[in-house]
Design a protein around this motif. Structure first.
Motif, PDB file in Angstrom:
ATOM      1  N   ALA A 143      -2.347  11.926  -0.983  1.00 24.75           N
ATOM      2  CA  ALA A 143      -1.613  10.824  -0.352  1.00 24.75           C
ATOM      3  C   ALA A 143      -2.007   9.470  -0.921  1.00 24.75           C
ATOM      4  O   ALA A 143      -1.187   8.560  -0.971  1.00 24.75           O
ATOM      5  CB  ALA A 143      -1.844  10.846   1.161  1.00 24.75           C
ATOM      6  N   ASP A 144      -3.236   9.311  -1.350  1.00 25.42           N
ATOM      7  CA  ASP A 144      -3.691   7.995  -1.812  1.00 25.42           C
ATOM      8  C   ASP A 144      -3.491   7.803  -3.308  1.00 25.42           C
ATOM      9  O   ASP A 144      -3.043   6.741  -3.739  1.00 25.42           O
ATOM     10  CB  ASP A 144      -5.171   7.800  -1.467  1.00 25.42           C
ATOM     11  N   ARG A 158       0.854  -1.191   0.000  1.00 27.66           N
ATOM     12  CA  ARG A 158       0.000   0.000   0.000  1.00 27.66           C
ATOM     13  C   ARG A 158       0.886   1.237   0.000  1.00 27.66           C
ATOM     14  O   ARG A 158       1.656   1.460   0.926  1.00 27.66           O
ATOM     15  CB  ARG A 158      -0.918  -0.013   1.216  1.00 27.66           C
ATOM     16  N   SER A 163       1.688   5.318  -0.149  1.00 29.46           N
ATOM     17  CA  SER A 163       1.232   6.668   0.163  1.00 29.46           C
ATOM     18  C   SER A 163       2.243   7.651  -0.412  1.00 29.46           C
ATOM     19  O   SER A 163       3.451   7.386  -0.436  1.00 29.46           O
ATOM     20  CB  SER A 163       1.106   6.864   1.682  1.00 29.46           C
ATOM     21  N   TYR A 164       1.734   8.786  -0.851  1.00 32.64           N
ATOM     22  CA  TYR A 164       2.564   9.794  -1.500  1.00 32.64           C
ATOM     23  C   TYR A 164       2.699  11.001  -0.580  1.00 32.64           C
ATOM     24  O   TYR A 164       1.710  11.490  -0.016  1.00 32.64           O
ATOM     25  CB  TYR A 164       1.964  10.209  -2.835  1.00 32.64           C
TER      26      TYR A 164
END
Length: 956
Positions: free
Chosen positions: A510-511, A487, A489-490
């Protein structure tokens, strides 16, 4: 090897012997041997394996200890709570092992976490639970009476399933009058029984003899079995059959079909007749060979009767008897060897396995333990195992038939998340037989891969003047791990652009990794910038990677061209001089403009928008050069005005206009005279027009506001005066500031006279005053400085505000100079005004009216701002302590416009005033204004604006 034996009381049915043996092996941690008697009841204790192996009970529980036995029947069970081995099923040694000694059970105890196994051997000791038995209950012999002493008669031996001391020990023959028993040991451990004639037979005495052969074992108590021997005494037959060889050997393949020929035995008899006829029969056979072979009684041919299995029995021994009709017999031994055939596949048993293994498992980690057996022997029983290729696993042999499957290299779930391991085992027989098993192994994920962006760097374009929050583009990173570890996140890394945090320029979801513009960009301020975006997974600890993103701002045509030359100034005149002798193509000037945009948005083109003479000038569309297109003549006007428009190439295009003043003249004075008023031409001055319109709107608004405020104040004061008029409050005289009485030498100040007695448009209307017969006025006593008497009257001008006021022309009797009259400041009348012959004073100019109006607005603003309790709306120039009793009664103070006289309500002063007025009227009688010719009114002082207008008219 150390043996320990424990013997119970002899009154017990069996003996319990305990043998403990601990061997140190290469793969197993140890080996323990126990010895127990057969036929022990269920639940009986075999041994304390936890103590013998030095294991703790909790280790058995945590390791899930269990018994691995490849055989289908489980006689022993493990109690994990006590760490002991117990009898699970009744054990019959004879059924389990037959005559094989020693008889033992072999199994392994498997432990997990970590994987371990221990080998256990349980020897099953024999108990005397089987009596000896004969195959036949009776046997018959025909013996000639001529049989000599020492003649041998072979008897069927008894069979006792027990072994050792419990097995068959000896035979007894009863009665022993003529015969005795003689035993012969065989190579296989058995004993042949022969009945030997001791005394010759006498048919005449005993034609039939009956003997009992008893077989006795060595157990306690002893057990026996019997067989009856029936003997018929025959006549003389002196030649017995004789076999050609005492031992016959033959071999047969296992799994041969029934009826397969094995061997032929042959015997001869020298007698003739019935005494020479030989009959063949099987006298004795081993237990495991019973029912497998048969012999032809006439030919001596031995054939297969049942199924032969090499894995159960490898050799068979048959005793064949040849007898003639005379009762003489001979015997031989037939040895049959079974040849192995590759008829058994290797058997693969999974002892323990792991279904899931972590990808960070180190090389050499045990995954599965396997036991492999092949019931064949020799080359047929040799097994070679292999696995499918390209997998990071290898099989290692730990013991005879035991293998472990271990990791051979590092595992990577991202390369392969599951392995199907096929283990194939083949023997070396011809043809080779094989078996295989497939193990499925899942690789569990470990966060060992950082997110990887699809590109090493990103570039994105955005048009300037964008809307804040606009989505620019998307960065995408992928993580080869699984589930939470994958998973992503940015995160926008902290940095600055020109000293400003990059977070004020862009933001990152972020997603999704979508990059949004936080602000509106201006290409002219910033053309590009870069920042770093970090991609972080959800593992523990998290792994991350970053990428550089470059944002390029694309230009938009949002800036009009800017003219650098000629410089446009509001107060000074810039003109280009063109001599009248200029030829065609003469360069007048060059319009220089720039556009802060870029690309085609900054490509400029020049066009001539307006011109005094379009046939005289042209503008270069690319360079902005203004040139003449024909010869300049004397007819061309000196003042030439060119309006050049500069356009860019954007979509939509933007433009700027520049005015170029051109003077067509040969001398500077000529240019100077013509261009004096050039810069004030309103036709081309768009900015001035805008400001004039704006000023007019503001003045109009202020004027309307002032009128409304003044009317409101007047109404308010009028209502207050009526309240005072009807009240009984005493009136205190009030003199306005800068006021002097009429009999003095002073006059009203200009400023106050203008405020009180005149209006800004007094040049357009007459003064309004009450009628002469009105008594409702106050008469000011020149000698009195104290009180003023208020005379009340039934009728008053101010008592009737609704009655129309009469407009009167100027009074001809007034003889006052212009300086004594309230009027515009600084305006002085001519002699005719002093003589009373002049017209009404010159009206003020527009500038003066505007000035007066602004002053009145300020006055009203001050008065309105200072309204409050106790002041009745008066301005700040009055004392805060001023009350209603100080309010002057303006109804009783009348100022005559254009005069310094003041009417009062004093009767004496009124009479004196009337007399003075009558005398003046008699002495200075003047003709009416209509009768005398009116001279030209004096001109007002010239303002700069009026001067300029007059100058222009004169020039024209």
């Amino acid at each position: 090897m150390v043996h320990t034996g424990i013997t119970s009381d002899r009154t017990m049915r069996g003996q319990v012997l305990l043998f403990l043996s601990v061997l140190s092996l290469s793969s197993a941690l140890g080996q323990v041997s126990y010895s127990i008697p057969e036929e022990m009841p269920k639940g009986s204790l075999v041994g304390n394996m936890a103590k013998d192996f030095g294991l703790e009970v909790k280790r058995l529980k945590s390791g899930k200890a269990r018994i691995f036995n490849p055989d289908s029947v489980e006689y022993i069970e493990l109690n994990n709570e006590r760490g002991v081995l117990l009898i699970r099923e009744r054990i019959d040694r004879e059924a389990l092992c037959g005559q094989t000694t020693p008889c033992a059970l072999h199994f392994q105890i498997i432990l997990e976490n970590p994987m371990e196994f221990y080998s256990v051997t349980i020897e099953i000791t024999d108990v005397n639970d089987n009596p000896p038995s004969f195959e036949k209950n009776d046997v018959r012999f025909k013996i000639s009476e001529s049989a000599v002493s020492g003649a041998k008669f072979i008897l069927d031996r008894a069979v006792d399933p027990d072994v050792g001391s419990n097995g068959l020990q000896t035979y007894r023959l009863e009665p022993r009058d003529n015969f005795m028993i003689k035993l012969h040991d065989q190579a296989d451990g058995t004993k042949n029984v022969e009945m030997v004639l001791e005394k010759p037979l006498d048919r005449e005495k005993h034609e039939h003899l009956s003997l009992v052969l008893t077989a006795v074992d060595g157990g306690e108590p002893q057990m026996t079995g019997t067989m009856q021997i029936l003997i018929t005494v025959l006549d003389v037959n002196d030649n017995a059959p004789v076999f050609t060889q005492p031992i016959y050997k033959a071999s047969i393949k296992e799994n041969s079909p029934v009826g397969t020929f094995v061997v032929t035995v042959t015997a001869t008899d020298a007698d003739h007749g019935s005494n020479g006829k030989i009959t063949y029969s099987i006298s004795s056979i081993s237990d495991h060979a019973r029912g497998l072979f048969e012999v032809n009684d006439e030919s001596g041919e031995i054939r297969l009767k049942g199924n032969v299995d090499y894995e159960k029995a490898r050799t068979f021994q048959i005793n064949v008897r040849a007898s003639d009709d005379g009762g003489l017999v001979d015997s031989c031994k037939v040895m049959i060897d079974v040849t192995d055939v590759n008829d058994n596949k290797p058997e693969i048993h999974i002892m323990s396995k792991s279904n899931v293994i972590s990808e960070d498992a180190k090389p050499g980690t045990v995954v599965t333990m396997i036991n492999i057996k092949d019931a064949d022997s020799g080359e047929n029983g040799k097994v070679q195992c292999s696995m499918n290729n390209d997998i990071p696993f290898v099989m290692k042999s730990t013991n005879n038939g035991f293998y472990t499957l271990v990791t051979d290299s590092e595992l990577d779930r991202e390369t392969s998340s599951e392995y199907n391991i096929t283990v194939t085992c083949s023997d070396e027989g011809v043809p080779s037989l094989s078996s295989s098993v497939t193990l499925t192994l899942q690789i569990s994920d470990v966060n060992d891969n950082a997110p990887v962006f699809e590109r090493s760097s990103y570039e994105a374009y955005i048009v300037e003047n964008n809307t804040p929050g606009l989505s620019v583009f998307t960065v995408k990173a992928r993580d080869a791990d699984w589930n939470q570890n994958a998973r992503v996140s940015y995160i926008l890394e902290d940095s600055s652009v020109n000293g400003v945090p990059v977070s004020s320029y862009v933001s990152v979801s972020a997603d999704s990794g979508v990059i949004h513009a936080v602000r509106s960009f201006d290409y002219e301020q910033i053309k590009d910038f870069h920042f770093r975006v970090k991609a972080q997974d959800g593992g523990s600890p998290p792994l991350s990677s970053n990428v550089t993103v470059k944002i390029l701002i694309q230009d938009q045509n949002d800036n009009p061209p800017q003219v650098l030359y000629p410089v446009q100034t509001g107060g000074s005149l810039v003109a280009e001089l063109v001599p009248r002798s200029a030829d065609v193509g003469y360069l007048v000037t060059k319009v220089v403009a720039v556009d802060v945009d870029s690309g085609q948005n900054a490509w400029l083109s020049y066009k001539l928008q307006k011109a005094t003479d379009r046939a005289l000038f042209e503008v270069g569309s690319q360079n902005g050069e203004i040139r003449t297109i024909r010869q300049v003549t004397d007819k061309d006007t000196v003042k030439q005005r060119l309006s050049v428009i500069v356009e860019d190439n954007g979509q939509p295009s933007r433009s700027a206009t520049v005015v170029v003043n051109v003077a067509v003249a040969d001398s500077f004075p000529e240019v100077l005279s013509e261009f004096t008023d050039f810069t004030h031409d309103k036709e081309y001055n768009d900015n001035l027009t805008f400001y004039l319109v704006l000023a007019l709107a503001v003045v109009s608004f202020l004027f309307i506001t002032c009128v409304v405020v003044i009317i409101s104040v007047k109404i308010y004061r009028w209502r207050q005066s009526r309240v005072l008029f009807h009240s009984n409050l005493p009136v205190i005289p009030y003199y306005p500031p800068r006021y002097s009485d009429t009999l003095g030498t002073g006059t009203l100040q200009h400023v106050y006279n203008y405020e009180v007695c005149r209006t800004t448009d007094s040049r357009k209307s007459d003064c309004k005053f009450g009628g002469a017969g009105s008594q409702n006025v106050l008469i000011m006593d020149p000698s009195s400085t104290g009180t003023m008497q208020r005379i009340q009257s039934e009728k008053s001008i101010l008592d009737e505000p609704d009655s129309p006021l009469e407009q009167k022309p100027p009074n001809n009797d007034w003889r006052f100079t212009q300086g004594q009259r309230p009027g515009p400041s600084g305006a002085t009348g001519g002699p005719e005004v002093a003589m009373g012959t002049g017209p009404w004073p010159q009206p003020p100019t527009e500038a003066e009216q505007l000035q007066a109006l602004m002053a009145a607005a300020n006055e009203v603003s001050e008065a309105t701002a200072t309204l409050g309790p106790g002041t009745m709306g008066l301005s700040t120039r009055y004392s805060p302590q001023f009350t209603l009793q100080h309010v002057p009664d303006y109804r009783q103070n009348v100022y005559i416009p254009g005069s310094t006289a003041t009417l009062t309500s004093n009767p004496q002063q009124q009479q004196q005033q009337q007399q003075a007025t009558a005398q003046q009227a008699a002495q200075q009688a003047l003709p009416p204004p209509q009768a005398s010719a009116q001279p030209e009114p004096p001109k007002a002082a010239q303002t700069p604006a009026s001067k300029k207008k007059s100058t222009k008219k004169e020039k024209k």
